[in-house]
Design a protein around this motif. Sequence first.
Motif, PDB file in Angstrom:
ATOM      1  N   UNK A 191       0.840  -1.207   0.000  1.00  0.00           N
ATOM      2  CA  UNK A 191       0.000   0.000   0.000  1.00  0.00           C
ATOM      3  C   UNK A 191       0.870   1.251   0.000  1.00  0.00           C
ATOM      4  N   UNK A 192       1.974   1.191   0.719  1.00  0.00           N
ATOM      5  CA  UNK A 192       2.898   2.319   0.755  1.00  0.00           C
ATOM      6  C   UNK A 192       3.448   2.618  -0.652  1.00  0.00           C
ATOM      7  N   UNK A 193       3.626   1.573  -1.443  1.00  0.00           N
ATOM      8  CA  UNK A 193       4.160   1.725  -2.798  1.00  0.00           C
ATOM      9  C   UNK A 193       3.049   1.846  -3.849  1.00  0.00           C
ATOM     10  N   UNK A 194       1.807   1.849  -3.390  1.00  0.00           N
ATOM     11  CA  UNK A 194       0.653   1.925  -4.290  1.00  0.00           C
ATOM     12  C   UNK A 194       0.660   0.753  -5.283  1.00  0.00           C
ATOM     13  N   UNK A 195       0.968  -0.443  -4.742  1.00  0.00           N
ATOM     14  CA  UNK A 195       1.024  -1.643  -5.578  1.00  0.00           C
ATOM     15  C   UNK A 195       0.072  -2.730  -5.083  1.00  0.00           C
ATOM     16  N   UNK A 196      -0.859  -2.354  -4.201  1.00  0.00           N
ATOM     17  CA  UNK A 196      -1.774  -3.342  -3.633  1.00  0.00           C
ATOM     18  C   UNK A 196      -3.077  -3.321  -4.432  1.00  0.00           C
ATOM     19  N   UNK A 197      -3.338  -4.389  -5.154  1.00  0.00           N
ATOM     20  CA  UNK A 197      -4.557  -4.517  -5.958  1.00  0.00           C
ATOM     21  C   UNK A 197      -5.197  -5.867  -5.655  1.00  0.00           C
ATOM     22  N   UNK A 198      -6.371  -6.172  -6.221  1.00  0.00           N
ATOM     23  CA  UNK A 198      -7.028  -7.459  -5.930  1.00  0.00           C
ATOM     24  C   UNK A 198      -6.176  -8.675  -6.272  1.00  0.00           C
ATOM     25  N   UNK A 227      -1.304 -20.738  -8.517  1.00  0.00           N
ATOM     26  CA  UNK A 227      -1.340 -19.306  -8.222  1.00  0.00           C
ATOM     27  C   UNK A 227      -1.905 -18.507  -9.391  1.00  0.00           C
ATOM     28  N   UNK A 228      -1.539 -18.867 -10.605  1.00  0.00           N
ATOM     29  CA  UNK A 228      -2.082 -18.143 -11.765  1.00  0.00           C
ATOM     30  C   UNK A 228      -3.602 -18.279 -11.841  1.00  0.00           C
ATOM     31  N   UNK A 229      -4.098 -19.466 -11.519  1.00  0.00           N
ATOM     32  CA  UNK A 229      -5.533 -19.670 -11.540  1.00  0.00           C
ATOM     33  C   UNK A 229      -6.232 -18.906 -10.425  1.00  0.00           C
ATOM     34  N   UNK A 230      -5.624 -18.886  -9.229  1.00  0.00           N
ATOM     35  CA  UNK A 230      -6.228 -18.192  -8.081  1.00  0.00           C
ATOM     36  C   UNK A 230      -6.213 -16.683  -8.301  1.00  0.00           C
ATOM     37  N   UNK A 231      -5.114 -16.155  -8.796  1.00  0.00           N
ATOM     38  CA  UNK A 231      -4.975 -14.704  -8.960  1.00  0.00           C
ATOM     39  C   UNK A 231      -5.555 -14.199 -10.276  1.00  0.00           C
ATOM     40  N   UNK A 232      -5.794 -15.084 -11.224  1.00  0.00           N
ATOM     41  CA  UNK A 232      -6.338 -14.669 -12.507  1.00  0.00           C
ATOM     42  C   UNK A 232      -5.357 -13.877 -13.340  1.00  0.00           C
ATOM     43  N   UNK A 233      -4.097 -14.313 -13.380  1.00  0.00           N
ATOM     44  CA  UNK A 233      -3.064 -13.598 -14.128  1.00  0.00           C
ATOM     45  C   UNK A 233      -2.322 -14.595 -15.008  1.00  0.00           C
ATOM     46  N   UNK A 234      -1.518 -14.069 -15.926  1.00  0.00           N
ATOM     47  CA  UNK A 234      -0.714 -14.937 -16.777  1.00  0.00           C
ATOM     48  C   UNK A 234       0.698 -15.048 -16.216  1.00  0.00           C
ATOM     49  N   UNK A 235       1.563 -15.731 -16.957  1.00  0.00           N
ATOM     50  CA  UNK A 235       2.932 -15.974 -16.473  1.00  0.00           C
ATOM     51  C   UNK A 235       3.700 -14.683 -16.250  1.00  0.00           C
ATOM     52  N   UNK A 236       3.577 -13.746 -17.171  1.00  0.00           N
ATOM     53  CA  UNK A 236       4.336 -12.496 -17.060  1.00  0.00           C
ATOM     54  C   UNK A 236       3.888 -11.685 -15.853  1.00  0.00           C
ATOM     55  N   UNK A 237       2.566 -11.563 -15.650  1.00  0.00           N
ATOM     56  CA  UNK A 237       2.069 -10.804 -14.501  1.00  0.00           C
ATOM     57  C   UNK A 237       2.466 -11.467 -13.188  1.00  0.00           C
ATOM     58  N   UNK A 238       2.382 -12.795 -13.129  1.00  0.00           N
ATOM     59  CA  UNK A 238       2.756 -13.495 -11.896  1.00  0.00           C
ATOM     60  C   UNK A 238       4.230 -13.296 -11.593  1.00  0.00           C
ATOM     61  N   UNK A 239       5.084 -13.340 -12.609  1.00  0.00           N
ATOM     62  CA  UNK A 239       6.516 -13.121 -12.391  1.00  0.00           C
ATOM     63  C   UNK A 239       6.775 -11.724 -11.847  1.00  0.00           C
ATOM     64  N   UNK A 240       6.058 -10.713 -12.349  1.00  0.00           N
ATOM     65  CA  UNK A 240       6.225  -9.354 -11.843  1.00  0.00           C
ATOM     66  C   UNK A 240       5.745  -9.242 -10.393  1.00  0.00           C
ATOM     67  N   UNK A 241       4.643  -9.903 -10.084  1.00  0.00           N
ATOM     68  CA  UNK A 241       4.120  -9.850  -8.714  1.00  0.00           C
ATOM     69  C   UNK A 241       5.083 -10.521  -7.735  1.00  0.00           C
TER      70      UNK A 241
END
Length: 526
Positions: free
Chosen positions: A248-255, A275-289
């Motif tokens: 939240x301090x970095x403004x990076x907290x999203x659903x 994790x990709x299925x739970x978070x609803x993201x692809x490989x690239x987004x998960x790697x960034x997270x």
Amino acid sequence: MSLSPRLEFRQTQSLVMTPQLMQAIKLLQLSNLDLVAYVEAELERNPLLERQVEPEGERTAEGERGQEGEGDGEAHPGAGFEAAEAAGGREERADWMEERLESGRAIEDRLDTNLENVFPDDVPREPVGGPPGGEAPAYSEWSGVGSGGRDDDGYNLEAFVSAETTLGDHLESQLALALTDPVERLIGQNLIDLIDEAGYLTTDLASVAERLGAPLASVERVLGVVQGFDPPGIGARSLSECLAIQLRERNRFDPCMAALLNHLELLARREFATLKRVCGVDDEDLAEMVAEIRRLNPKPGLAFGSGVIQPIVPDVFVRGAPDNWLIELNADTLPRVLVNQTYYARVQKTTRNEREKAFLSDCMQTATWLTRSLDQRARTILKVATEIVRQQDAFLTLGVQHLRPLNLRMVADAIGMHESTVSRVTSNKYMATPRGIFEMKYFFSSSISSSDGGEAHSAESVRFRIKQMIDAESPDDVLSDDTLVQRLREAGIDIARRTVAKYREAMRIPSSVQRRREKQAALAAG
């Protein structure tokens, strides 16, 4: 058959644990820090004890230690410790049964000042690395606090300038600016006091509210304020909350990030597909997270100073020599105290009643016993350390793979002591060797039989082999526990699969499945 009273004389023998014997046992198992504290307390309490002050330049070089005899009348702290076992404590070797003691009181007093029934000495023999025929220093003449006390009463400004800011001080300074209401400040101060050194609040808020008699909503509101303090993540009640505060301090907290934080156990097991299925993201987004989470601090409180960490000070030094090992006690860890006989003789002449005489006699007996206990403690530690070095010569020469199986009974039988005495000697004692500083108990390891009928292997050396094989494995060839068992048996080590799993878990090495995921994830990230 009639019952009638009669007198009978019976003679029995028993070992009585007198206060002096219990004190000797207590001193033997104390660490060097606890021993110094104990001796300091005795110096304050007993007027007949005094700290031996070592003159400047009194110590000789380490290579010259042990060359001076004990008949010169001077104390030599730490001198010739490698020859202490050869001396065998001959200055106190007189057997009480050889003396003519006329009363039971005299026999009891003599027994109370003999330590052979607690730590019996064996036949004098040459220690490992000690000079043949060396003389031991008269320990009863020395025995004071190694570094001495401070005599200066001056005001030390540097102690304040160099003092570290603790986490509590840092948070309290922010609390004074963030809250003005006295009640909220009181709640905030209590919450800060409950935050541990890692920065986490480990107490339930309901119990805090009940103890303070404050509404739970007020406590939660104040906690929200505290969680906004520097460093980010402070005052969290769990790892996920700590990471969420920083995001939240970095403004990076999203659903998506919230879903990831709610399933950190999946991230720990590297189950990225789930994790990709739970978070609803692809490989690239998960790697960034995942990369974003790795940049966070899971223990924000550790950035601030905490309690002073006391460095390990070895009790025994082991040094290499051309043909053997030189073993000596660390003179700085041996308290050196003296019994002031002159002061005792002067005060004894001025005693006016039995009460004063009894007090002076008790002080004299305690002081004498303490110096002899310190003497015997030093000899016993040196004797046990010498035998450990003799047994583990291959480890010191070749490394941990050659650590021999060793237990307390083997050492106790070799030096003629009881197992409990060896156990007390090795508790809280450290040995400095060419391979590092080790606790004495490290050298005691259970044995694992050999598959080819050869010499047994130490459990510590087997653990080292397991770690070596796992460290050398590749991402395409991760070793399972069964494979480790097979390779160990090929190396001549007969070991069960459950034992390998137990050793692996004790070293905090994950399973082969999790290691494979971690290595594949590292390859993908690279």
